[in-house]
Each structure stands twice: as C-alpha cells, then as structure tokens.
Design an enzyme around this catalytic site. Sequence first.
Site, PDB file in Angstrom:
ATOM      1  N   LYS A 139       0.816  -1.218   0.000  1.00 44.60           N
ATOM      2  CA  LYS A 139       0.000   0.000   0.000  1.00 44.60           C
ATOM      3  C   LYS A 139       0.850   1.269   0.000  1.00 44.60           C
ATOM      4  O   LYS A 139       0.480   2.263  -0.615  1.00 44.60           O
ATOM      5  CB  LYS A 139      -0.964   0.013   1.192  1.00 44.60           C
ATOM      6  CG  LYS A 139      -2.062  -1.019   1.023  1.00 44.60           C
ATOM      7  CD  LYS A 139      -3.329  -0.680   1.787  1.00 44.60           C
ATOM      8  CE  LYS A 139      -4.444  -1.611   1.338  1.00 44.60           C
ATOM      9  NZ  LYS A 139      -5.629  -1.548   2.131  1.00 44.60           N
ATOM     10  N   LYS A 149      -4.849  -8.995  -6.784  1.00 44.53           N
ATOM     11  CA  LYS A 149      -6.126  -9.291  -6.128  1.00 44.53           C
ATOM     12  C   LYS A 149      -7.169  -8.220  -6.473  1.00 44.53           C
ATOM     13  O   LYS A 149      -6.822  -7.056  -6.689  1.00 44.53           O
ATOM     14  CB  LYS A 149      -5.928  -9.471  -4.610  1.00 44.53           C
ATOM     15  CG  LYS A 149      -6.097  -8.253  -3.790  1.00 44.53           C
ATOM     16  CD  LYS A 149      -6.173  -8.529  -2.292  1.00 44.53           C
ATOM     17  CE  LYS A 149      -6.322  -7.178  -1.609  1.00 44.53           C
ATOM     18  NZ  LYS A 149      -7.028  -7.146  -0.385  1.00 44.53           N
ATOM     19  N   LYS A 159     -10.635  -2.671  -3.750  1.00 44.33           N
ATOM     20  CA  LYS A 159     -11.481  -1.472  -3.809  1.00 44.33           C
ATOM     21  C   LYS A 159     -10.737  -0.307  -4.425  1.00 44.33           C
ATOM     22  O   LYS A 159     -11.329   0.569  -5.030  1.00 44.33           O
ATOM     23  CB  LYS A 159     -11.876  -1.038  -2.389  1.00 44.33           C
ATOM     24  CG  LYS A 159     -12.599  -2.079  -1.570  1.00 44.33           C
ATOM     25  CD  LYS A 159     -13.149  -1.389  -0.326  1.00 44.33           C
ATOM     26  CE  LYS A 159     -13.522  -2.352   0.759  1.00 44.33           C
ATOM     27  NZ  LYS A 159     -12.474  -2.495   1.777  1.00 44.33           N
TER      28      LYS A 159
HETATM   29  N1  AQP Z   1      -9.763 -10.024  -3.515  1.00 47.58           N
HETATM   30  C1  AQP Z   1     -10.186 -10.582  -2.382  1.00 47.58           C
HETATM   31  N2  AQP Z   1     -10.492 -11.902  -2.328  1.00 47.58           N
HETATM   32  C2  AQP Z   1     -10.943 -12.460  -1.163  1.00 47.58           C
HETATM   33  N3  AQP Z   1     -11.104 -11.752  -0.017  1.00 47.58           N
HETATM   34  C3  AQP Z   1     -10.808 -10.440  -0.043  1.00 47.58           C
HETATM   35  N4  AQP Z   1     -10.872  -9.471   0.902  1.00 47.58           N
HETATM   36  C4  AQP Z   1     -10.465  -8.298   0.363  1.00 47.58           C
HETATM   37  N5  AQP Z   1     -10.138  -8.465  -0.917  1.00 47.58           N
HETATM   38  C5  AQP Z   1     -10.341  -9.784  -1.209  1.00 47.58           C
HETATM   39  C6  AQP Z   1     -11.333  -9.694   2.260  1.00 47.58           C
HETATM   40  O1  AQP Z   1     -12.354  -8.738   2.526  1.00 47.58           O
HETATM   41  C7  AQP Z   1     -12.312  -8.388   3.914  1.00 47.58           C
HETATM   42  C8  AQP Z   1     -12.393  -6.905   4.067  1.00 47.58           C
HETATM   43  O2  AQP Z   1     -11.309  -6.293   3.461  1.00 47.58           O
HETATM   44  P1  AQP Z   1     -10.920  -4.803   3.867  1.00 47.58           P
HETATM   45  O3  AQP Z   1     -12.073  -3.931   3.674  1.00 47.58           O
HETATM   46  O4  AQP Z   1     -10.357  -4.788   5.211  1.00 47.58           O
HETATM   47  O5  AQP Z   1      -9.843  -4.346   2.892  1.00 47.58           O
HETATM   48  P2  AQP Z   1      -8.701  -5.010   2.107  1.00 47.58           P
HETATM   49  O6  AQP Z   1      -8.350  -6.378   2.548  1.00 47.58           O
HETATM   50  O7  AQP Z   1      -7.587  -4.057   2.042  1.00 47.58           O
HETATM   51  O8  AQP Z   1      -9.486  -5.158   0.774  1.00 47.58           O
HETATM   52  P3  AQP Z   1      -9.578  -4.364  -0.528  1.00 47.58           P
HETATM   53  O9  AQP Z   1     -10.993  -4.468  -0.904  1.00 47.58           O
HETATM   54  O10 AQP Z   1      -8.611  -4.901  -1.488  1.00 47.58           O
HETATM   55  O11 AQP Z   1      -9.261  -2.869  -0.250  1.00 47.58           O
HETATM   56  P4  AQP Z   1      -8.023  -1.991  -0.689  1.00 47.58           P
HETATM   57  O12 AQP Z   1      -8.117  -1.778  -2.151  1.00 47.58           O
HETATM   58  O13 AQP Z   1      -8.232  -0.736   0.087  1.00 47.58           O
HETATM   59  O14 AQP Z   1      -6.784  -2.741  -0.305  1.00 47.58           O
HETATM   60  C9  AQP Z   1     -11.045  -8.999   4.490  1.00 47.58           C
HETATM   61  O15 AQP Z   1     -11.396 -10.166   5.222  1.00 47.58           O
HETATM   62  C10 AQP Z   1     -10.244  -9.374   3.280  1.00 47.58           C
HETATM   63  O16 AQP Z   1      -9.435 -10.504   3.517  1.00 47.58           O
END
Ligand code: AQP
Length: 342
Positions: free
Chosen positions: A111, A194, A197
């Site tokens: 990040k 992956k 968001k």
């Molecule tokens: N691509 C994914 N596949 C499976 N699980 C996923 N999670 C996130 N992306 C995937 C799971 O969703 C939960 C919440 O995630 P988060 O909101 O804490 O953020 P994150 O893991 O940082 O997910 P994002 O959506 O990818 O956000 P950004 O772009 O901000 O990094 C967690 O249980 C995560 O494992």
Amino acid sequence: MKRIFSGVQPTGNLHLGNYLGAIRNFVPLQDEYDCIYCVVDLHAITVWQDPAVLKANTREVAAAYLAAGIDPKRCIIFNQSQVAAHAELAWIFNCVARLGWLNRMTQFKEKAGKHRENASVGLYAYPSLMAADILAYKATHVPVGEDQKQHLELTRDIAQKFNSDFGVAYFPLLEPLILGTATRVMSLRDGTKKMSKSDPSDYSRITMTDDADAIAKKFRKATSDAELLPGPEVLDDSGAVPEAIRQARPEAYNLLAIYAALADKPMADVLTEFAGAQFSKFKGALSDLAVARLGPIGAEMKRLSDDPGAVDAVLRDGAQRARAIAEPILAEVYDIVGFLRP
Ligand code: AQP
C-alpha cells in the site's frame, strides 16, 4: 465461549472479493458463534478519506452486512470509532509490537509502495489496531480472506508477547478462519493482482451494488486467453488446481473459481460442465449466476441506503453492546499494565 470478530473497511467499492472472501462467510457463523462484525472506520483513515464519503461508505458496509443476511439481533454490528477501547488498546499494543515485526508486513509494503516516507504512521501501525479490534473482545476466531493471514499471525505474536511480558495468561491465541473456495478473488483485468477497492479501474471488480448490465459488461470485458476452457483432468488428487497450472492461465482460473464459489460447487463440477467451452459461452453463464446471487443483495443495499436512520440505529445499538464487552476487558488490561485508576 467461541467468539468471532471480523471487519471490513468503509473505503467504497465493496466488491465480489469482499463478499466471497469475507461477508458471505460471516452469515452461517452466526448459528455457531457469538459474532461481532465491525465497520472499521479507524482503519479506513490510514489513507485519506473524504469525510462525507466516509460516512456514506460506513453505512454502505453496514447495509452489506444486513443485506447479506447477518442478523443484528443475534450479532453485534457497529462501526469501530464508536467504541474507544479499540484505539486505547491499540496504543498499548503499539508498545508491545516490535518495529521488526511491522517491517515485515507485506500489506504495508504494497500500500505504501514507492512512497513509503509519505505513508501515514497509522498505515504502518495498522496491524496493532487490528490486534486490538480482535483482542478487545478476546475473540477466538477471525474469518478473513487469504490477504489478512499475515496480520492475524501478528495478532497472535502480540497476544503471546503481552501474556509473557506481564506473566499472565490473559489473551487467547486466535484461530484464523479462511473459509470458502474464493479466499483470494483476483482482478478481472489482471489475474495476478487481487480484486481490490482501490484499483483505479472499475472494470477490475464487480461491486456488490452493480446492476445486471454492469455485471454482464464487466465479465464480457474481463481479460481471458485464447484457449478453450480446461476439463477436470487438470485437477490434482485433492481436487485443487495445481499452482503451476493456475499461474499459466491466471485469468481463466480466477473466473472459474468465481463461478465455483457463486454456484457453491466444487471446481471439478464446474470444469466438467464447461470443459472445451469458449469463454464467450462461459462468461454468459457466469454473468447470469452473478446477477442471480448478487442482485437481491444489491437491491436490499440500495433500499437501506434510502433509510440511513435504520442503519444508524443498528450501529448505535451494536456499539452499545460492543462497549459492554470491551470496556471491562480494557479495564483489566489497564490494571495488568499498571495504570492507576483511583
Ligand atoms: N480479492 C479478495 N479476495 C478475497 N477476499 C478479499 N478481501 C479483500 N479483498 C479480497 C477480504 O475482505 C475483507 C475486508 O477487506 P478490507 O475492507 O479490510 O480491505 P482489504 O483487505 O484491504 O481489501 P480491498 O478491498 O482490497 O481494499 P483496498 O483496495 O483498500 O486494499 C477482508 O477479510 C479481506 O481478507
């Protein structure tokens, strides 16, 4: 008692990965565990969030929990900033965690990227706050996607060091629950990244509120390859796709894994059904399935977005019940640490 804690950041664009890797798995757990599901707004501000948008996104994650089938009477649903114990315990854990441990966290490296010096201190200390989220409730089980496994190991290290530093057996050592068949959903544009968001391309992800047209369009445009779909002969003895085979066609296997997860079928059945098919046919079936599964959830999320008062009431009630659990635990921790509270 077996207690679940998990959270999702209100950072917008809730997607199929968040649903299949996390939110969907939260639902059946409410029958077996005491469940606490949090909208982690303190985590969200480790990168810049527009204040008005953050409020809307917080309600959106709460609406996604409710629309997916989490029952606010049986579970606690709340937003993190309403319960001060998270931030207070995180400070103590900042003093327990070691710099060397945090330096190894791959999520921070990904990040912060090349702009490490410009990243917030909060982004660096994110895993301490995550440990506090879980341990403020002495949660024993944490359902997450694959990407959060390293942070959970750090939570165990923090709990263990706290117990050993103070000579207590206070915090439990949690078990990660990496559930379902889509623990790592990949981007629709690049099967090696992956689904996330924060990806600048909206075509990289299916969001939980996409309508049927958007879902069909995104799957139609999803990156694939020139070959026909494989059959079940690619699977190993355990029914999994061997890593080398998956890596050779990451986009194809990502779409197949999404289909299997949405259909609730083993990969072998999906490969048997589509062996030798062209992507155009498979993508059509995948869109129809995604619309059938996500459509009702997205519609309920939209209905709830027109009723923010109802969502706020759930969050308020949840926060009150969360505080009733976390505050006595924090008081005991303060005593163990040696803070005087005359
Ligand atoms: N691509 C994914 N596949 C499976 N699980 C996923 N999670 C996130 N992306 C995937 C799971 O969703 C939960 C919440 O995630 P988060 O909101 O804490 O953020 P994150 O893991 O940082 O997910 P994002 O959506 O990818 O956000 P950004 O772009 O901000 O990094 C967690 O249980 C995560 O494992």
